[in-house]
Design a protein around this motif. Structure first.
Motif, PDB file in Angstrom:
ATOM      1  N   UNK A 122       0.890  -1.214   0.110  1.00 23.83           N
ATOM      2  CA  UNK A 122       0.070   0.185  -0.095  1.00 23.83           C
ATOM      3  C   UNK A 122       0.875   1.347  -0.025  1.00 23.83           C
ATOM      4  N   UNK A 123       2.035   1.158   0.800  1.00 30.32           N
ATOM      5  CA  UNK A 123       2.790   2.430   0.771  1.00 30.32           C
ATOM      6  C   UNK A 123       3.591   2.653  -0.541  1.00 30.32           C
ATOM      7  N   UNK A 124       3.704   1.743  -1.041  1.00 34.37           N
ATOM      8  CA  UNK A 124       4.598   1.588  -2.628  1.00 34.37           C
ATOM      9  C   UNK A 124       3.603   2.254  -3.560  1.00 34.37           C
ATOM     10  N   UNK A 125       2.404   1.849  -3.447  1.00 34.02           N
ATOM     11  CA  UNK A 125       1.206   2.025  -4.388  1.00 34.02           C
ATOM     12  C   UNK A 125       0.106   2.876  -3.792  1.00 34.02           C
ATOM     13  N   UNK A 126       0.259   4.104  -3.612  1.00 34.97           N
ATOM     14  CA  UNK A 126      -0.467   4.913  -2.805  1.00 34.97           C
ATOM     15  C   UNK A 126      -1.950   5.364  -3.646  1.00 34.97           C
ATOM     16  N   UNK A 127      -2.535   4.300  -4.091  1.00 33.45           N
ATOM     17  CA  UNK A 127      -3.783   4.579  -4.940  1.00 33.45           C
ATOM     18  C   UNK A 127      -4.948   4.321  -4.191  1.00 33.45           C
ATOM     19  N   UNK A 128      -6.140   4.810  -4.836  1.00 36.55           N
ATOM     20  CA  UNK A 128      -7.665   4.206  -4.417  1.00 36.55           C
ATOM     21  C   UNK A 128      -7.557   2.705  -4.480  1.00 36.55           C
ATOM     22  N   UNK A 129      -7.962   2.043  -3.523  1.00 41.41           N
ATOM     23  CA  UNK A 129      -7.986   0.709  -3.541  1.00 41.41           C
ATOM     24  C   UNK A 129      -9.134  -0.051  -3.914  1.00 41.41           C
ATOM     25  N   UNK A 130      -9.182  -1.381  -4.549  1.00 42.75           N
ATOM     26  CA  UNK A 130     -10.294  -1.886  -4.945  1.00 42.75           C
ATOM     27  C   UNK A 130     -10.088  -3.394  -4.133  1.00 42.75           C
ATOM     28  N   UNK A 131     -10.903  -3.996  -3.413  1.00 39.09           N
ATOM     29  CA  UNK A 131     -10.735  -5.258  -3.006  1.00 39.09           C
ATOM     30  C   UNK A 131     -11.608  -6.184  -3.589  1.00 39.09           C
ATOM     31  N   UNK A 132     -10.749  -7.236  -4.117  1.00 41.97           N
ATOM     32  CA  UNK A 132     -11.670  -8.359  -4.707  1.00 41.97           C
ATOM     33  C   UNK A 132     -11.905  -9.308  -4.044  1.00 41.97           C
ATOM     34  N   UNK A 133     -13.057  -9.743  -3.729  1.00 43.19           N
ATOM     35  CA  UNK A 133     -13.512 -10.920  -2.887  1.00 43.19           C
ATOM     36  C   UNK A 133     -13.424 -12.293  -3.894  1.00 43.19           C
ATOM     37  N   UNK A 134     -12.875 -13.452  -3.367  1.00 39.11           N
ATOM     38  CA  UNK A 134     -12.884 -14.646  -4.063  1.00 39.11           C
ATOM     39  C   UNK A 134     -14.562 -15.036  -4.508  1.00 39.11           C
ATOM     40  N   UNK A 135     -14.655 -15.439  -5.808  1.00 37.15           N
ATOM     41  CA  UNK A 135     -15.964 -15.675  -6.202  1.00 37.15           C
ATOM     42  C   UNK A 135     -16.722 -16.764  -5.437  1.00 37.15           C
ATOM     43  N   UNK A 136     -15.837 -17.839  -4.742  1.00 38.45           N
ATOM     44  CA  UNK A 136     -16.469 -18.824  -4.084  1.00 38.45           C
ATOM     45  C   UNK A 136     -17.107 -18.489  -2.693  1.00 38.45           C
TER      46      UNK A 136
END
Length: 239
Positions: free
Chosen positions: A43-57
């Motif tokens: 996160x610190x090296x990529x300080x962009x807005x975050x999208x969390x992707x939940x496993x489809x299962x």
């Protein structure tokens, strides 16, 4: 630019991550594997807005036919419309809606434990969390037919704006037989990277398309953002 955190299972510990530019990026992303202990560094090296992707299962997708005139009260209690389809107590589940102007209306169901874990990760690590999405919406989508692409340790099969599933490569033939109940087609769009082999599926024609030539399914296509109701950005979690 967006930072995608794609979790491997319901513990949300191990994950893969990638940067994505919504203006110029394609569905072919450079994923890198990591563990929960590395999230701070990522996160610190990529300080962009975050999208969390939940496993489809971990996400159950359903559709509910509603009366022609739907009140806010009906939409607010829509979980009771799918209660008999779930093996869990509905109080332990979070329900997110697709396009409420459509009928039947589409619903995504995920454990509240998973959503609370997402909020905890975002809050504890000061992530600028903008979306929580089911893994299915990584699959490119033209709006019709059947689409197939590789997911996180499994295949993603999308056959509707809000319809799809994840399975192993070995289970694909059996899953396609189930899909044919909803979509009568013998042709599948297969989205893949250049080096990825095309699977052999008896009875189906696979139309191969390069991942780097299309957008992922969460851009310019129907989407269910799991951040709804108490998990919205303005909720108590962000107080």
């Amino acid at each position: 630019m967006r930072l995608l955190i794609h979790c491997g299972d319901d513990t949300l510990t191990d994950f893969r991550w990638a940067n994505f530019d919504e203006a110029t990026g394609s569905a072919e992303m450079v994923w890198q594997a990591a563990g929960e202990g590395e999230l701070d560094d990522v996160a610190s090296q990529n300080p962009y807005p975050v999208i969390i992707v939940i496993p489809q299962q971990c996400v159950y997708l359903a559709r509910v036919e509603l009366p022609e005139k739907v009140s806010r009260q009906v939409l607010g209690a829509i979980e009771y419309q799918v209660e008999d389809q779930l093996a869990q107590d509905i109080e332990s589940q979070h329900f997110a809606l697709g396009d409420t102007s459509e009928n039947p209306i589409s619903i995504a169901v995920v454990s509240r434990t998973i959503m609370e874990r997402c909020m905890e990760l975002a809050q504890r690590r000061s992530l600028r969390l903008i979306q929580v999405i089911p893994e299915l919406f990584l699959c490119p989508w033209t709006g019709e037919g059947v689409a197939l692409t590789e997911g996180y340790a499994g295949c993603l099969l999308r056959y509707g704006d809000y319809l799809g599933l994840k399975c192993s490569a070995q289970a694909l033939p059996a899953m396609l037989e189930l899909v044919k109940r909803d979509v009568d087609t013998d042709s599948i769009r297969f989205y893949a990277s250049e080096l990825e082999a095309t699977p052999e599926l008896e009875g189906y024609t696979l139309e191969r398309q390069a991942l780097n030539s299309v957008k992922p399914g969460f851009v310019d296509a129907p989407l269910i953002d799991l951040q709804q109701r108490e998990y919205q950005l303005a909720s108590k979690w962000y107080g």
